[in-house]
Motif scaffolding. Structure first.
Motif, PDB file in Angstrom:
ATOM      1  N   LYS A 120      11.992  32.206 108.190  1.00 47.93           N
ATOM      2  CA  LYS A 120      12.505  32.532 106.858  1.00 47.93           C
ATOM      3  C   LYS A 120      11.558  32.037 105.774  1.00 47.93           C
ATOM      4  CE  LYS A 120      16.691  32.130 104.034  1.00 47.93           C
ATOM      5  NZ  LYS A 120      18.066  31.575 103.969  1.00 47.93           N
ATOM      6  N   LYS A 121      10.969  30.871 105.999  1.00 47.47           N
ATOM      7  CA  LYS A 121      10.011  30.339 105.025  1.00 47.47           C
ATOM      8  C   LYS A 121       8.767  31.219 104.957  1.00 47.47           C
ATOM      9  CE  LYS A 121       6.858  26.557 104.060  1.00 47.47           C
ATOM     10  NZ  LYS A 121       6.165  25.374 104.601  1.00 47.47           N
ATOM     11  N   PHE A 122       8.287  31.639 106.111  1.00 44.75           N
ATOM     12  CA  PHE A 122       7.059  32.436 106.146  1.00 44.75           C
ATOM     13  C   PHE A 122       7.267  33.845 105.586  1.00 44.75           C
ATOM     14  CE2 PHE A 122       5.931  29.716 110.057  1.00 44.75           C
ATOM     15  CZ  PHE A 122       5.339  28.757 109.255  1.00 44.75           C
ATOM     16  N   LEU A 123       8.448  34.426 105.846  1.00 45.19           N
ATOM     17  CA  LEU A 123       8.684  35.815 105.427  1.00 45.19           C
ATOM     18  C   LEU A 123       9.232  35.935 104.011  1.00 45.19           C
ATOM     19  CD1 LEU A 123      10.242  37.416 108.655  1.00 45.19           C
ATOM     20  CD2 LEU A 123       7.919  37.698 107.756  1.00 45.19           C
ATOM     21  N   GLY A 124       9.844  34.883 103.502  1.00 46.37           N
ATOM     22  CA  GLY A 124      10.458  34.982 102.181  1.00 46.37           C
ATOM     23  C   GLY A 124      11.634  35.956 102.216  1.00 46.37           C
ATOM     24  N   THR A 125      11.722  36.838 101.241  1.00 46.91           N
ATOM     25  CA  THR A 125      12.844  37.795 101.169  1.00 46.91           C
ATOM     26  C   THR A 125      12.788  38.837 102.284  1.00 46.91           C
ATOM     27  OG1 THR A 125      11.566  39.129  99.599  1.00 46.91           O
ATOM     28  CG2 THR A 125      13.106  37.519  98.677  1.00 46.91           C
ATOM     29  N   GLY A 131      -1.267  23.814 117.241  1.00 40.74           N
ATOM     30  CA  GLY A 131      -0.403  24.610 116.378  1.00 40.74           C
ATOM     31  C   GLY A 131       0.925  23.971 116.031  1.00 40.74           C
ATOM     32  N   THR A 132       1.146  22.730 116.468  1.00 40.20           N
ATOM     33  CA  THR A 132       2.434  22.087 116.183  1.00 40.20           C
ATOM     34  C   THR A 132       2.466  21.441 114.791  1.00 40.20           C
ATOM     35  OG1 THR A 132       1.624  20.149 117.387  1.00 40.20           O
ATOM     36  CG2 THR A 132       3.082  21.648 118.584  1.00 40.20           C
ATOM     37  N   LEU A 143       3.741  31.416 115.172  1.00 37.23           N
ATOM     38  CA  LEU A 143       4.894  31.969 114.462  1.00 37.23           C
ATOM     39  C   LEU A 143       4.488  32.440 113.067  1.00 37.23           C
ATOM     40  CD1 LEU A 143       7.934  32.526 114.264  1.00 37.23           C
ATOM     41  CD2 LEU A 143       8.241  30.153 113.527  1.00 37.23           C
ATOM     42  N   GLU A 144       3.638  31.657 112.398  1.00 34.58           N
ATOM     43  CA  GLU A 144       3.169  32.052 111.069  1.00 34.58           C
ATOM     44  C   GLU A 144       2.324  33.318 111.144  1.00 34.58           C
ATOM     45  OE1 GLU A 144       1.105  30.017 107.118  1.00 34.58           O
ATOM     46  OE2 GLU A 144       0.918  29.029 109.066  1.00 34.58           O
ATOM     47  N   SER A 145       1.504  33.427 112.195  1.00 38.67           N
ATOM     48  CA  SER A 145       0.689  34.635 112.370  1.00 38.67           C
ATOM     49  C   SER A 145       1.566  35.850 112.630  1.00 38.67           C
ATOM     50  CB  SER A 145      -0.299  34.442 113.528  1.00 38.67           C
ATOM     51  OG  SER A 145      -1.200  33.394 113.253  1.00 38.67           O
ATOM     52  N   ALA A 146       2.643  35.642 113.429  1.00 40.86           N
ATOM     53  CA  ALA A 146       3.569  36.745 113.712  1.00 40.86           C
ATOM     54  C   ALA A 146       4.263  37.199 112.427  1.00 40.86           C
ATOM     55  CB  ALA A 146       4.600  36.303 114.749  1.00 40.86           C
ATOM     56  N   ALA A 147       4.575  36.249 111.549  1.00 42.76           N
ATOM     57  CA  ALA A 147       5.200  36.590 110.271  1.00 42.76           C
ATOM     58  C   ALA A 147       4.234  37.400 109.402  1.00 42.76           C
ATOM     59  CB  ALA A 147       5.637  35.316 109.550  1.00 42.76           C
TER      60      ALA A 147
END
Length: 668
Positions: free
Chosen positions: A525-530, A372-373, A555-559
């Protein structure tokens, strides 16, 4: 314009003379001038000059000796018959007597022989000779065949078959074309048009010509449609062949042999081409850039000429665009670049800096890090930063396929190589990645057999398909990735040491997310956007405290979870339970000392990377920085020694005493 002199004894049969002249002119058109010459009108030693001397009969060759100097260009005319009349004669009953009539006895004999040479043996062909036509000599014959000489047919003949004037034979026409070097498309087209209507004894000659011409035209069509300009010359740089592309580049009007290329090239380009050896050069023609390649044409180890290939810069660019489009369609491309990687931590900055430097080489790269890195993201970025960026990027997960299937995917196979194999065989990923990059993910999971084949491919730059007996040269840059400790796998005998050192030429370690705290919120911030602006400070603190064992992927899955349910997974807030043993420095010293003790031998100890791996197996997550600090502390206390090079860390007697007698490190 070439000159063809048609040689006759006299002018007696002017109609035939004009007909034969018209035959030559209709085939060679404006490329030749045809003149008639009559032997009975020449002075005893009068000379005639032409490029071809076309004699009507063999008997005319000897008298020509007084009038020409070059017998190499003398051709004796052969004649053929229109096939529609031949078919009519073939249908005659067996043993039918047919009188053959022509304007001269020589021509009559020729025509008679032609019928027999065509295989019409069921008919009795009888040459007509006027002086014998007395006392009812031919009166029992009812049928006559004549070559346009109807007036010469006797009155008693009941049926006359007029086969018309005999055509000039195919072999005669081809000999004229070859001797005059007039193998142009127009002339060949005219010859082929006439061939279909003429029947003549020399069938093999006609068939060989047709086969040769058709093969040549097919090959020429293929080469002419090439985007490359192709030119062949002899040793003296006389033009032997040029395709349409090259003719357009240099405005060459025809492909005549034995023409110096100096006639259509400017002085600078001519000097470059003839000046010596080179593999590839850049030249400018009519304000356009071209690459030109030069190679020798060899025969029996002797150079007999040169091959030149010119490529227009615009054509090369267009091909690259088309290639890239095709690669994208097949999925053989790398979409990620370094500038798309989100980070601001020093450890990640160092990782990318090393990766960029490595990308500019062709050395094999080993990317290692936890799951996942983003190992493939780094691999694709390396490819797109390298000189191979326009070439294929082919990736495969080695852990996702069984050994037999993985081997066939990598190296390909021939038809019938094994049960279930495609009937046409298969091109392997090594071949598909040729001139590009092959990314082998989870390399630590391949079998010993595949390891052996992979080692040979890397060392020899050759592969062999399954079921084949020939090697295929490859030019592939290899990048591998793994979350395993390959050094430990080598020590355990699960991974070949020679392959490891081939793969580990440049080693790149991607730090886990817990060691790049500065990157966590930036990535979120990148994954969630606004939606990132809706995250509370409490949630941000919990996210920073969480250890992220699944790294960036987790982290992306959590987002995604947050985007769907407007909250983060509950596990993120159980920080204390997820710390495992990370904060207990003294306990960690003890664990590391035990690991060093278990891995100390007479010749070597254990390296820091292997220590970190062993700790993780015990569910202890410690950063590389903390391990360095602990090793330094244990060195200072005399429990271990750190050797130079790859020998690693070894336990000392004082360290062994502690482990045996239980002396507490905390009191030291």
């Amino acid at each position: 314009m070439k000159t063809v002199l048609m040689i006759y004894n006299n002018r007696e049969n002017w109609t035939v003379i004009e007909y034969l002249k018209g035959c030559i002119e209709s085939i060679f058109e404006n490329y030749v001038q045809v003149n008639n010459v009559f032997l009975n009108e020449l002075g005893e030693y009068e000379k005639i000059v032409g490029d071809i001397y076309l004699a009507l009969y063999e008997q005319m060759v000897y008298p020509l000796k007084k009038h020409i100097t070059n017998f190499n260009n003398v051709i004796v005319m052969t004649r053929g018959i229109n096939k529609k009349y031949v078919n009519e004669i073939r249908k005659m009953p067996c043993n039918t007597d047919i009188l053959v009539i022509n304007d001269s006895y020589e021509s009559t004999i020729q025509t008679t022989n032609t019928f027999y040479e065509l295989g019409i043996s069921n008919i009795n062909f009888i040459p007509y000779e006027k002086r014998l036509d007395v006392n009812n000599y031919y009166n029992k014959i009812d049928i006559a065949v004549t070559t346009g000489e109807v007036d010469l047919v006797p009155k008693y003949i009941k049926k006359t078959i007029n086969i018309g004037y005999r055509e000039i034979g195919c072999d005669t026409i081809i000999k004229i074309m070859q001797k005059l070097s007039l193998s142009h498309k127009l002339i060949n087209r005219n010859i082929i048009k006439n061939l279909n209507d003429i029947v003549e004894p020399n069938f093999n000659f006609k068939r060989n010509y047709l086969n040769s011409y058709l093969k040549g035209e097919m090959l020429n069509e293929m080469i002419s449609n090439s985007y490359e300009g192709i030119m062949l010359t002899d040793n003296n740089y006389n033009l032997v062949y040029s395709n349409n592309k090259l003719n357009n580049i240099f405005s060459i009007e025809d492909n005549s042999n034995d023409k110096s290329i100096k006639n259509f090239m400017d002085h600078e380009i001519y000097n470059l081409i003839t000046g010596g050896e080179f593999k590839s050069k850049l030249i400018k023609i009519n304000e356009e850039n071209y690459t030109i390649e030069k190679s020798h044409v060899m025969l029996m180890n002797q150079t007999i000429g040169y091959n030149f290939i010119l490529r227009n810069e615009k054509d090369i660019r267009n091909l690259e665009i088309e290639l890239n489009n095709n690669l994208i369609k097949k999925g053989f491309f790398a979409k990620y670049k370094f500038e798309e990687i989100v980070y601001k931590s020093d450890v990640m900055m160092q990782c990318i800096s090393i990766s960029k430097k490595a990308a500019l080489s062709d050395y094999t790269i080993n990317i290692h890090g936890e799951s996942g890195t983003g190992k493939e993201l780094i691999a694709q970025s390396i490819h797109n930063f390298s000189n191979r960026k326009a070439m294929p990027f082919v990736a495969i997960n080695c852990a996702s396929l069984p050994e037999s299937l993985l081997e066939s995917q990598l190296f390909g196979y021939e038809r019938g190589a094994f049960t279930g194999a495609s009937k046409n065989g298969k091109v392997g990923l090594f071949e598909q990645a040729d001139t590009g990059t092959l990314f082998l993910d989870e390399i630590g999971d391949i079998s010993q057999n595949v390891q052996s084949r992979l080692l040979r491919a890397i060392q020899e730059k050759q592969i062999m398909r399954i079921g084949s007996d020939r090697f295929i040269n490859i030019d592939v840059r290899i990048i591998v990735a793994t979350n395993k400790n390959l050094e430990e796998e080598v020590r355990k005998g699960k991974f070949r040491s020679d392959l490891f050192y081939r793969l580990n030429v440049i080693s790149i370690e991607i730090p886990p997310l817990r060691e790049r705290k500065n990157d966590i919120l930036l990535l979120l911030k990148k994954f969630l956007g606004t939606s990132y602006f809706n995250v509370t400070d409490e949630e941000k603190n919990a996210i920073l405290e969480y250890s992220w064992p699944g790294n960036v992927r987790e982290l992306e899955s959590a987002a995604s979870y947050y985007m769907t349910l407007n909250e983060f997974p509950k596990c993120i807030f159980k920080t204390q339970n997820n710390k495992l043993k990370s904060d207990n420095l003294k306990d960690n010293e003890l664990e590391i000392l035990k690991i060093i003790n278990d891995n100390t031998s007479s010749f070597h100890g254990i390296g820091r990377t292997s220590i970190i791996y062993e700790l993780k197996q015990n569910n202890i997550n410690i950063s590389d920085v903390k391990v360095r600090a602990i090793l330094k502390s244990l060195n200072k206390k005399g429990y271990i020694e750190t050797l130079k090079g790859r020998s690693g860390n070894r336990i000392m007697q004082q360290g062994k005493d502690y482990l045996i007698f239980g002396t507490k490190i905390a009191k030291e």
